[in-house]
Scaffold this motif. Structure first.
Motif, short mmCIF file in Angstrom:
data_model
loop_
_atom_site.label_atom_id
_atom_site.label_comp_id
_atom_site.label_asym_id
_atom_site.label_seq_id
_atom_site.Cartn_x
_atom_site.Cartn_y
_atom_site.Cartn_z
N THR A 2 0.82 -1.19 0.00
CA THR A 2 0.00 0.00 0.00
C THR A 2 0.86 1.25 0.00
O THR A 2 1.81 1.37 0.79
CB THR A 2 -0.92 0.02 1.23
N ALA A 3 0.54 2.20 -0.88
CA ALA A 3 1.29 3.44 -0.95
C ALA A 3 1.02 4.29 0.29
O ALA A 3 -0.09 4.29 0.82
CB ALA A 3 0.90 4.21 -2.21
N ARG A 4 2.03 4.96 0.76
CA ARG A 4 1.87 5.81 1.94
C ARG A 4 1.11 7.09 1.58
O ARG A 4 1.22 7.59 0.46
CB ARG A 4 3.23 6.18 2.52
N ASP A 5 0.36 7.59 2.51
CA ASP A 5 -0.40 8.82 2.33
C ASP A 5 0.56 9.98 2.07
O ASP A 5 1.49 10.23 2.85
CB ASP A 5 -1.22 9.09 3.60
N GLY A 6 0.32 10.69 0.98
CA GLY A 6 1.18 11.80 0.62
C GLY A 6 1.21 12.90 1.66
O GLY A 6 2.24 13.58 1.83
N ARG A 7 0.13 13.07 2.39
CA ARG A 7 0.09 14.10 3.44
C ARG A 7 1.03 13.75 4.58
O ARG A 7 1.68 14.64 5.17
CB ARG A 7 -1.33 14.28 3.95
N ILE A 8 1.12 12.46 4.91
CA ILE A 8 2.03 12.03 5.97
C ILE A 8 3.48 12.25 5.54
O ILE A 8 4.31 12.74 6.31
CB ILE A 8 1.79 10.55 6.32
#
Length: 265
Positions: A2-8
């Motif tokens: 799963t790709a990490r949240d860009g905001r994080i």
């Protein structure tokens, strides 16, 4: 995966930039791009043959985006160096954000106000040396940290002297001096006397008394002009230094930075 949240990721990048500014005092976009957006080595080389840090195009873009957000949030201050370069330092809000993570950060507003071309040149070179050391795996004390007494020599220095940058690995210490201009006679005499102390302290097969338990000298590295190198070599020879002793303990870097070409006076 799963790709990490860009905001994080964006938040993490902001904190990394703030931490870097805390360690260095101020940095340029290129410095941050080189330091934070490329792979760090884990095991440093046996000898510190450093190269000038070069940021990638993607690193430039990430540094620019992150700095833009931090400036808009008023957590980072912008300043202009004497050569027109834009430099960045922590604001009060940025230091408070780091303090939430237990970092004893302070605003860098005084660091980016008025300073001379020589001071900017000196700090720029010292920062690049420190970044290069970090990238290849050394434990590094930056010029800013040394000025704050947060290094192995503490408040008193090593026999009363402080370097511009220190690299450490496996109990060995590389001491860096940036010499962009001629020293006055008193400071130069003090340097010669200090080097004599280091020569005695760096005898093979024993720990350094000057550096402290478990540490020993690797090299003293002068980033300097050819004229400074020639003069110091002549004066060391006159003081009884053998050629092999100089070559074992001291390195001169006269080509990595061309001070004359930069026209800082």
């Amino acid at each position: 995966m799963t790709a990490r949240d860009g905001r994080i990721i964006a938040v993490e990048n902001e904190v990394r930039v703030l931490r870097a500014l805390h360690r260095f005092g101020w940095l340029r976009t290129r410095d941050l791009a080189a330091l934070l957006w490329q792979q760090w080595q884990k095991s440093p080389p046996a000898e510190s043959d450093l190269k000038r840090p070069t940021p990638s195009a993607s690193g430039w873009r990430m540094a620019q985006r992150t700095l833009r957000r931090l400036v808009d949030a008023r957590q980072v201050l912008r300043g202009q160096a004497p050569n027109g370069s834009v430099i960045y330092a922590l604001s009060e809000a940025g230091s408070r954000r780091l303090q939430q993570f237990g970092v004893p950060a302070l605003s860098g507003k005084d660091l980016i106000r008025a300073f001379s071309s020589a001071q900017f040149q000196h700090r720029s070179v010292a920062n690049e040396v420190a970044i290069s050391g970090i990238l290849v795996g050394y434990r590094v004390s930056t010029e800013r940290e040394i000025a704050q007494d947060k290094w192995l020599g503490g408040v008193d220095g090593v026999d009363g002297k402080k370097p511009d940058v220190v690299l450490q690995a496996n109990g060995r210490v590389w001491w860096y001096e940036v010499e962009r201009s001629r020293k006055n006679a008193k400071d130069y005499a003090r340097l010669l006397k200090w080097l004599q102390s280091v020569r005695r302290d760096a005898l093979p097969g024993r720990e350094s008394v000057m550096l402290g338990k478990g540490l020993r000298w690797a090299r003293i590295v002068f980033i300097c002009t050819p004229a400074f190198r020639s003069k110091l070599l002549r004066d060391l020879e006159a003081a009884g230094w053998q050629k092999d002793t100089v070559e074992t303990l001291i390195t001169f870097e006269t080509t990595l930075y061309s001070f004359a070409d930069m026209l800082f006076v």
